[in-house]
Design a protein around this motif. Structure first.
Motif, PDB file in Angstrom:
ATOM      1  N   GLU A  97     -27.704  17.134 -22.016  1.00 39.20           N
ATOM      2  CA  GLU A  97     -28.234  15.833 -21.591  1.00 39.20           C
ATOM      3  C   GLU A  97     -27.132  14.842 -21.243  1.00 39.20           C
ATOM      4  OE1 GLU A  97     -30.822  14.551 -24.658  1.00 39.20           O
ATOM      5  OE2 GLU A  97     -32.383  16.016 -24.208  1.00 39.20           O
ATOM      6  N   ASP A  98     -25.950  15.045 -21.789  1.00 38.11           N
ATOM      7  CA  ASP A  98     -24.812  14.167 -21.484  1.00 38.11           C
ATOM      8  C   ASP A  98     -23.997  14.673 -20.299  1.00 38.11           C
ATOM      9  OD1 ASP A  98     -25.443  12.480 -23.620  1.00 38.11           O
ATOM     10  OD2 ASP A  98     -24.384  13.791 -25.033  1.00 38.11           O
ATOM     11  N   ASP A  99     -24.564  15.663 -19.597  1.00 40.56           N
ATOM     12  CA  ASP A  99     -23.928  16.259 -18.424  1.00 40.56           C
ATOM     13  C   ASP A  99     -22.615  16.961 -18.761  1.00 40.56           C
ATOM     14  OD1 ASP A  99     -24.128  16.917 -15.729  1.00 40.56           O
ATOM     15  OD2 ASP A  99     -22.783  15.291 -15.128  1.00 40.56           O
ATOM     16  N   LYS A 100     -22.523  17.488 -19.975  1.00 41.77           N
ATOM     17  CA  LYS A 100     -21.355  18.263 -20.376  1.00 41.77           C
ATOM     18  C   LYS A 100     -21.693  19.751 -20.303  1.00 41.77           C
ATOM     19  CE  LYS A 100     -19.403  14.766 -23.487  1.00 41.77           C
ATOM     20  NZ  LYS A 100     -18.971  14.468 -24.887  1.00 41.77           N
ATOM     21  N   GLU A 101     -20.759  20.499 -19.753  1.00 39.28           N
ATOM     22  CA  GLU A 101     -20.978  21.938 -19.612  1.00 39.28           C
ATOM     23  C   GLU A 101     -21.024  22.605 -20.977  1.00 39.28           C
ATOM     24  OE1 GLU A 101     -18.092  25.255 -18.081  1.00 39.28           O
ATOM     25  OE2 GLU A 101     -19.001  24.276 -16.329  1.00 39.28           O
ATOM     26  N   VAL A 102     -22.088  23.357 -21.219  1.00 39.30           N
ATOM     27  CA  VAL A 102     -22.255  24.030 -22.513  1.00 39.30           C
ATOM     28  C   VAL A 102     -21.555  25.385 -22.500  1.00 39.30           C
ATOM     29  CG1 VAL A 102     -23.914  24.906 -24.195  1.00 39.30           C
ATOM     30  CG2 VAL A 102     -24.443  22.842 -22.876  1.00 39.30           C
ATOM     31  N   PHE A 103     -21.792  26.146 -21.462  1.00 41.58           N
ATOM     32  CA  PHE A 103     -21.073  27.415 -21.288  1.00 41.58           C
ATOM     33  C   PHE A 103     -21.043  27.734 -19.802  1.00 41.58           C
ATOM     34  CE2 PHE A 103     -25.460  28.934 -21.637  1.00 41.58           C
ATOM     35  CZ  PHE A 103     -25.534  29.877 -20.624  1.00 41.58           C
ATOM     36  N   SER A 104     -20.198  28.669 -19.441  1.00 43.45           N
ATOM     37  CA  SER A 104     -20.082  29.072 -18.046  1.00 43.45           C
ATOM     38  C   SER A 104     -19.884  30.578 -17.976  1.00 43.45           C
ATOM     39  CB  SER A 104     -18.911  28.352 -17.374  1.00 43.45           C
ATOM     40  OG  SER A 104     -18.760  28.777 -16.031  1.00 43.45           O
ATOM     41  N   ALA A 105     -20.588  31.195 -17.047  1.00 41.74           N
ATOM     42  CA  ALA A 105     -20.465  32.643 -16.897  1.00 41.74           C
ATOM     43  C   ALA A 105     -20.640  33.027 -15.435  1.00 41.74           C
ATOM     44  CB  ALA A 105     -21.508  33.353 -17.751  1.00 41.74           C
ATOM     45  N   ARG A 106     -19.746  33.843 -14.942  1.00 39.76           N
ATOM     46  CA  ARG A 106     -19.883  34.374 -13.584  1.00 39.76           C
ATOM     47  C   ARG A 106     -20.746  35.628 -13.651  1.00 39.76           C
ATOM     48  NH1 ARG A 106     -17.019  31.997  -9.804  1.00 39.76           N
ATOM     49  NH2 ARG A 106     -15.250  30.671 -10.368  1.00 39.76           N
ATOM     50  N   VAL A 107     -21.752  35.671 -12.783  1.00 45.75           N
ATOM     51  CA  VAL A 107     -22.692  36.787 -12.781  1.00 45.75           C
ATOM     52  C   VAL A 107     -22.875  37.282 -11.348  1.00 45.75           C
ATOM     53  CG1 VAL A 107     -23.915  36.001 -14.846  1.00 45.75           C
ATOM     54  CG2 VAL A 107     -24.643  35.192 -12.589  1.00 45.75           C
TER      55      VAL A 107
END
Length: 340
Positions: free
Chosen positions: A150-160
């Motif tokens: 909700e604070d526009d912060k990336e929680v995780f990232s994964a290339r798929v």
């Protein structure tokens, strides 16, 4: 036509349109350039006006979005709008709350190293088949999932690498050789003399802008194939992600959108050059088993005879009558057949 028993459908024919400007390539100076392509017919090369398969696909998507909204079919945020966004389900995939609702395991993926990419990809294959009727029908390529809180912060990232193959395949609408013509017409925005003088001293474009615009009249060859059995099907898991009732609704919506596409083409410059649809003649082939509904290019003069022969051969190979062939001689007749 019993849509629920049809697994594959192909529409081929010639759509006659007058004075259209549906899919231009851009501008050179003050002249709009029509899209053309070179084709071969009877061993001869011809340069003809064409409307890209992307444009034809856009018409179908736009009509399908409207139908899905009217019938309360599941839609992504990007498709539940008047002008659909081709990113489709990606708006939801950017929201962590939505992602953990659909993939509970994602709640634990707070670090890039914690992401189970194989599990994520398998989950995404299921979601693109179930969560949005338009994404299901027209496909989507997902290369990355990076939800934000909700604070526009990336929680995780994964290339798929998740590719949903489109169930609706469209070819170029191609002008038939010797049955097409494109004219270029002079236009000017007329204003008062005083405003015209002022405009020449600025770049606001408020004065007498002179330009030329094309208008094409042609018999266009159309080829569209629809894999109705593939709607709601998860290719990776080899199973359906929606129940039979939902699948029946999506089949009907996709075929009705095909009818709408024949009746209305919301293309470029339609505010000034809405196309005059003069008629349609062609054929609809269907298959009730794994055999494809055959197609033959309407550029050929004998395409109807070719289609009829292909249907007979398919039924001979299968030893049944699973493939069918129906000729239509107007837009009304085509729509009537598709809707019944």
């Amino acid at each position: 036509m019993d849509i629920q028993n049809v697994k594959n459908l192909t529409l081929v024919g010639r759509l006659s349109i007058n004075l259209a400007s549906l899919n231009n390539e851009g501008t050179e100076g003050n002249a709009t350039q029509p899209r053309t392509a070179t084709i071969v017919d009877d061993g001869e090369l011809y340069t003809v006006p064409v409307i890209s398969g992307d444009m034809l696909k856009y018409w179908h998507v736009k009509h399908l979005c409207a139908i899905a909204q009217d019938r309360d079919l599941s839609l992504s945020e990007n498709n539940a709008r008047k002008n659909p966004n081709p990113n489709r389900l990606k708006a939801e995939l950017a929201k962590h709350e939505w992602v953990i609702d659909k993939i509970p395991e994602a709640k634990e993926w707070e670090k890039k190293s914690d992401v189970d990419k194989d599990f994520l990809e398998q989950s995404l294959y299921g979601l693109v088949a179930s969560e949005c009727a338009v994404t299901d029908a027209h496909g989507l390529l997902i290369t990355e999932v990076a939800p934000h809180d909700e604070d526009d912060k990336e929680v995780f990232s994964a290339r798929v690498a998740v590719a949903r193959t489109s169930r609706v395949q469209t070819g170029f609408m191609t002008g038939i050789p010797r049955k097409n013509a494109t004219g270029h017409y002079f236009h000017a925005k007329y204003v008062s003399k005083r405003t015209g003088i002022k405009s020449r001293e600025s770049t606001a474009g408020e004065g007498q802008n002179i330009f030329t615009r094309p208008a094409t009249s042609a018999d266009f060859a159309i080829v569209i194939n629809v894999d109705l059995a593939g709607l709601g099907f998860n290719d990776a898991a080899d199973k359906y992600e929606i129940d039979e009732e939902e699948q029946a609704k999506r089949k009907k919506a996709v075929v009705d959108a095909l009818s709408y596409t024949l009746m209305n083409q919301p293309g470029a410059n339609s505010s000034q050059q809405f196309p005059h649809i003069m008629g349609f003649e062609g054929a609809i082939t269907t298959s009730t088993n794994r055999s494809p509904a055959p197609s033959a290019s309407p550029i050929k003069g004998d395409y109807l005879e070719t289609l009829e022969g292909l249907v007979k051969n398919i039924n001979k190979m299968n030893g049944d009558s699973s493939a069918e062939y129906h000729t239509v001689e107007s837009v009304e007749e085509a729509v009537s057949f598709l809707s019944n």
